[in-house]
Design a protein around this motif. Structure first.
Motif, PDB file in Angstrom:
ATOM      1  N   THR A   1     -35.098  -0.358  27.532  1.00  0.00           N
ATOM      2  CA  THR A   1     -34.371  -0.244  26.263  1.00  0.00           C
ATOM      3  C   THR A   1     -34.898   0.929  25.461  1.00  0.00           C
ATOM      4  N   THR A   2     -36.203   1.130  25.480  1.00  0.00           N
ATOM      5  CA  THR A   2     -36.786   2.273  24.769  1.00  0.00           C
ATOM      6  C   THR A   2     -36.198   3.581  25.282  1.00  0.00           C
ATOM      7  N   GLY A   3     -36.228   3.785  26.594  1.00  0.00           N
ATOM      8  CA  GLY A   3     -35.685   5.015  27.162  1.00  0.00           C
ATOM      9  C   GLY A   3     -34.183   5.127  26.980  1.00  0.00           C
ATOM     10  N   GLY A   4     -33.467   4.011  27.166  1.00  0.00           N
ATOM     11  CA  GLY A   4     -32.011   4.043  27.055  1.00  0.00           C
ATOM     12  C   GLY A   4     -31.518   4.337  25.657  1.00  0.00           C
ATOM     13  N   VAL A   5     -32.128   3.718  24.652  1.00  0.00           N
ATOM     14  CA  VAL A   5     -31.719   3.960  23.266  1.00  0.00           C
ATOM     15  C   VAL A   5     -32.101   5.370  22.829  1.00  0.00           C
ATOM     16  N   ALA A   6     -33.261   5.846  23.267  1.00  0.00           N
ATOM     17  CA  ALA A   6     -33.635   7.234  22.980  1.00  0.00           C
ATOM     18  C   ALA A   6     -32.619   8.203  23.578  1.00  0.00           C
ATOM     19  N   ALA A   7     -32.155   7.895  24.798  1.00  0.00           N
ATOM     20  CA  ALA A   7     -31.126   8.729  25.425  1.00  0.00           C
ATOM     21  C   ALA A   7     -29.839   8.709  24.617  1.00  0.00           C
ATOM     22  N   LEU A   8     -29.472   7.554  24.097  1.00  0.00           N
ATOM     23  CA  LEU A   8     -28.236   7.436  23.314  1.00  0.00           C
ATOM     24  C   LEU A   8     -28.278   8.285  22.055  1.00  0.00           C
ATOM     25  N   ILE A   9     -29.358   8.167  21.282  1.00  0.00           N
ATOM     26  CA  ILE A   9     -29.431   8.918  20.029  1.00  0.00           C
ATOM     27  C   ILE A   9     -29.501  10.412  20.295  1.00  0.00           C
ATOM     28  N   GLY A  10     -30.216  10.806  21.350  1.00  0.00           N
ATOM     29  CA  GLY A  10     -30.277  12.218  21.707  1.00  0.00           C
ATOM     30  C   GLY A  10     -28.940  12.751  22.162  1.00  0.00           C
ATOM     31  N   THR A  11     -28.214  11.958  22.934  1.00  0.00           N
ATOM     32  CA  THR A  11     -26.896  12.355  23.427  1.00  0.00           C
ATOM     33  C   THR A  11     -25.907  12.527  22.285  1.00  0.00           C
ATOM     34  N   ILE A  12     -25.962  11.627  21.315  1.00  0.00           N
ATOM     35  CA  ILE A  12     -25.070  11.729  20.153  1.00  0.00           C
ATOM     36  C   ILE A  12     -25.347  13.003  19.375  1.00  0.00           C
ATOM     37  N   LEU A  13     -26.623  13.309  19.146  1.00  0.00           N
ATOM     38  CA  LEU A  13     -26.978  14.506  18.379  1.00  0.00           C
ATOM     39  C   LEU A  13     -26.658  15.791  19.146  1.00  0.00           C
ATOM     40  N   LEU A  14     -26.774  15.757  20.464  1.00  0.00           N
ATOM     41  CA  LEU A  14     -26.480  16.942  21.278  1.00  0.00           C
ATOM     42  C   LEU A  14     -24.994  17.272  21.309  1.00  0.00           C
ATOM     43  N   LYS A  15     -24.166  16.220  21.207  1.00  0.00           N
ATOM     44  CA  LYS A  15     -22.720  16.333  21.340  1.00  0.00           C
ATOM     45  C   LYS A  15     -22.325  16.549  22.805  1.00  0.00           C
ATOM     46  N   PRO A  16     -21.057  16.332  23.140  1.00  0.00           N
ATOM     47  CA  PRO A  16     -20.636  16.371  24.554  1.00  0.00           C
ATOM     48  C   PRO A  16     -20.727  17.757  25.173  1.00  0.00           C
ATOM     49  N   ARG A  17     -20.746  17.773  26.508  1.00  0.00           N
ATOM     50  CA  ARG A  17     -20.672  19.026  27.242  1.00  0.00           C
ATOM     51  C   ARG A  17     -19.334  19.708  26.966  1.00  0.00           C
ATOM     52  N   MET A  18     -19.323  21.000  27.034  1.00  0.00           N
ATOM     53  CA  MET A  18     -18.096  21.759  26.781  1.00  0.00           C
ATOM     54  C   MET A  18     -17.008  21.346  27.781  1.00  0.00           C
ATOM     55  N   GLY A  19     -15.840  21.068  27.243  1.00  0.00           N
ATOM     56  CA  GLY A  19     -14.689  20.739  28.073  1.00  0.00           C
ATOM     57  C   GLY A  19     -14.596  19.295  28.499  1.00  0.00           C
ATOM     58  N   LYS A  20     -15.585  18.469  28.161  1.00  0.00           N
ATOM     59  CA  LYS A  20     -15.573  17.075  28.584  1.00  0.00           C
ATOM     60  C   LYS A  20     -14.416  16.313  27.938  1.00  0.00           C
ATOM     61  N   TYR A  21     -14.235  16.482  26.642  1.00  0.00           N
ATOM     62  CA  TYR A  21     -13.169  15.781  25.930  1.00  0.00           C
ATOM     63  C   TYR A  21     -12.188  16.807  25.382  1.00  0.00           C
ATOM     64  N   ARG A  22     -10.961  16.764  25.869  1.00  0.00           N
ATOM     65  CA  ARG A  22      -9.959  17.762  25.512  1.00  0.00           C
ATOM     66  C   ARG A  22      -9.328  17.433  24.169  1.00  0.00           C
ATOM     67  N   PRO A  23      -8.779  18.457  23.485  1.00  0.00           N
ATOM     68  CA  PRO A  23      -8.135  18.230  22.178  1.00  0.00           C
ATOM     69  C   PRO A  23      -6.975  17.242  22.223  1.00  0.00           C
ATOM     70  N   ASP A  24      -6.301  17.160  23.376  1.00  0.00           N
ATOM     71  CA  ASP A  24      -5.156  16.243  23.484  1.00  0.00           C
ATOM     72  C   ASP A  24      -5.578  14.794  23.713  1.00  0.00           C
ATOM     73  N   GLY A  25      -6.892  14.544  23.724  1.00  0.00           N
ATOM     74  CA  GLY A  25      -7.388  13.178  23.872  1.00  0.00           C
ATOM     75  C   GLY A  25      -7.713  12.778  25.289  1.00  0.00           C
ATOM     76  N   THR A  26      -7.379  13.615  26.267  1.00  0.00           N
ATOM     77  CA  THR A  26      -7.703  13.297  27.653  1.00  0.00           C
ATOM     78  C   THR A  26      -9.168  13.621  27.953  1.00  0.00           C
ATOM     79  N   ILE A  27      -9.669  13.023  29.012  1.00  0.00           N
ATOM     80  CA  ILE A  27     -11.075  13.191  29.398  1.00  0.00           C
ATOM     81  C   ILE A  27     -11.156  13.923  30.726  1.00  0.00           C
ATOM     82  N   LYS A  28     -11.945  14.981  30.771  1.00  0.00           N
ATOM     83  CA  LYS A  28     -12.162  15.704  32.018  1.00  0.00           C
ATOM     84  C   LYS A  28     -13.281  15.023  32.794  1.00  0.00           C
TER      85      LYS A  28
END
Length: 442
Positions: A193-220
């Motif tokens: 849980t320690t590692g997983g929650v740390a990963a979650l907060i870091g991932t949120i702050l980093l934001k998604p990889r480029m192109g992962k979520y398209r403007p039209d709402g679809t997911i690559k």
């Protein structure tokens, strides 16, 4: 076996046992032999948990793109280096030193430190350092393919030296959670849980990889580049978990306990792999191997806390639920646009929480738990304690790691440039490709 070979074998065994006959006749010497066996057991378990670093590396490398393979493997390699040094200088003292209910305050650099088990200090330290390294390396997968290397090194040292050890003190170092009856046998809460929650907060702050979520709402769908490598990593982790969980007995004295923990570990992994495959098959129409692999890991994570306190049938149920929720959590993160490339939070965070709570449902006082779980007539007492403990762990990690990641972001920055991300972190950060002489199409 013929009679001659049988006689030779019996004679050999007799000759080997004769020098020990004097030892067995002396109680003091016998206790030394038992202590030696316990030390050997703990060290072998530590070596197996250390080998899990290779498993983490293979899983994370396989689940990401080829252009970032060197980067993720470098992070996994340096994780254990950072964990070893950080846990030696600060971590062990904070976790097992004499202090108060919140943290330990003695034993820096292991000077004046004492073992918290009936094995030598150095053996116990190595076992605990391997656990520390596992908690740290979980985060690499969630923040893969876009985090600066120098930022990652800072994070890795801080979680190993300060954050993980404080939580460990609460539960395994005689801290406040231990004092109220909270249980986590091998680390669903403390480690995963320690590692997983740390990963979650870091991932949120980093934001998604480029192109992962398209403007039209679809997911690559950004596919991993090497599923065979990821599969090998899961098998290594599964193997290493037989050191992680049974090794947490810290003694060979109770063979029944060790065997029960081992079978529970195996059954939960198997059940998780099957239910994750069925779940993703129902959702997508295809039996996705990557989800089945994460399902097995989810089962392993979930059973890590209750493995000593449950019957085998309960391990199957706990692992099976883990396999289902890892798929649902992965889909849920995509729906709210949180980009976790290898499923670090669904595997380790969500199932770390589930495994910790499950003690209060399936645990038995006859197997060493302070009180029976809900299914055995114990009411909500143990379940309530488990809920309180996991909420405390989550809250502490969110606040501390959120602060650390934010400070890093405001100073040296968390994320690489767009050009580096497009080119790949192998070249941008390290100037070294994992695959040379091949044209990689992505």
């Amino acid at each position: 076996m013929n009679k001659l070979s049988f006689k030779k074998g019996g004679l050999t065994a007799l000759l080997l046992l004769m020098p020990l006959s004097g030892i067995w006749a002396d109680g003091d010497d016998l206790s030394e032999v038992i202590a030696g066996l316990d030390t050997f057991w703990v060290l072998m378990a530590a070596f197996m948990v250390f080998f899990m670093q290779a498993g983490f590396g293979m899983v994370e490398a396989g689940f990401i793109r080829a252009k970032n393979t060197t980067n993720i493997l470098t992070k996994n390699f340096l994780d254990f280096c950072m964990a070893s040094l950080g846990f030696f200088v600060f971590g062990y003292a904070l976790m097992f030193g004499k202090g108060n209910g919140f943290l330990g305050l003695s034993g820096w650099f292991l000077i004046g430190a004492e073992s918290a088990a009936d094995v030598p200090l150095f053996a116990f330290w190595l076992f605990q350092a391997a656990f520390c390294g596992a908690a740290a390396t979980i985060v690499a997968g969630g923040m893969a393919e876009r985090m600066k290397f120098q930022a990652y090194l800072i994070y890795s040292f801080l979680i190993s030296a300060f954050i993980y050890p404080v939580i460990g003190h609460w539960v395994w170092g005689g801290g406040w959670l231990a004092s109220i009856g909270f249980n986590d046998f091998a680390g669903s809460g403390v480690v995963h849980t320690t590692g997983g929650v740390a990963a979650l907060i870091g991932t949120i702050l980093l934001k998604p990889r480029m192109g992962k979520y398209r403007p039209d709402g679809t997911i690559k769908m950004i596919a991993g580049h090497n599923i065979p490598l990821a599969s090998l990593g899961v098998f290594i982790l599964w193997f290493g978990w037989f050191g992680f969980n049974p090794g947490s007995t810290l003694s060979v004295g109770d063979g029944n306990l060790i065997a029960r923990i081992a079978i529970n570990t195996n059954l939960a992994a198997a059940a998780g792999g099957i239910t994750a495959m069925i779940t993703i098959w129902m959702v997508s129409g295809k039996p996705d191997l990557s989800m089945a692999l994460n399902g097995a890991l989810a089962g392993l994570v979930a059973v890590t806390a209750p493995c000593a306190f449950i019957d085998p049938w309960a391990a199957i149920v706990i692992g099976a639920i883990g396999g289902i929720i890892v798929v649902l959590a992965s889909i849920g993160l995509d729906k709210i646009r949180i980009d976790d490339p290898v499923g670090a939070f669904p595997v380790h965070g969500v199932n770390g929480i589930w495994g910790t709570i499950s003690i209060g449902i399936f645990g038995k006082s006859a197997l060493g738990l302070p009180s029976d779980g809900l299914l055995y007539g114990g009411g909500f007492s143990q379940l309530g304690i488990q809920l309180l403990g996991i909420i405390a762990i989550i809250s502490f990690v969110l606040v501390t790691m959120g602060t650390i990641f934010k400070v890093i972001d405001l100073t040296i920055g968390l994320r690489v440039s767009k050009d580096e991300e497009n080119l790949g972190l192998d070249i941008g950060e390290h100037g070294l490709e994992s695959y040379t002489g091949f044209q990689i199409i992505e």
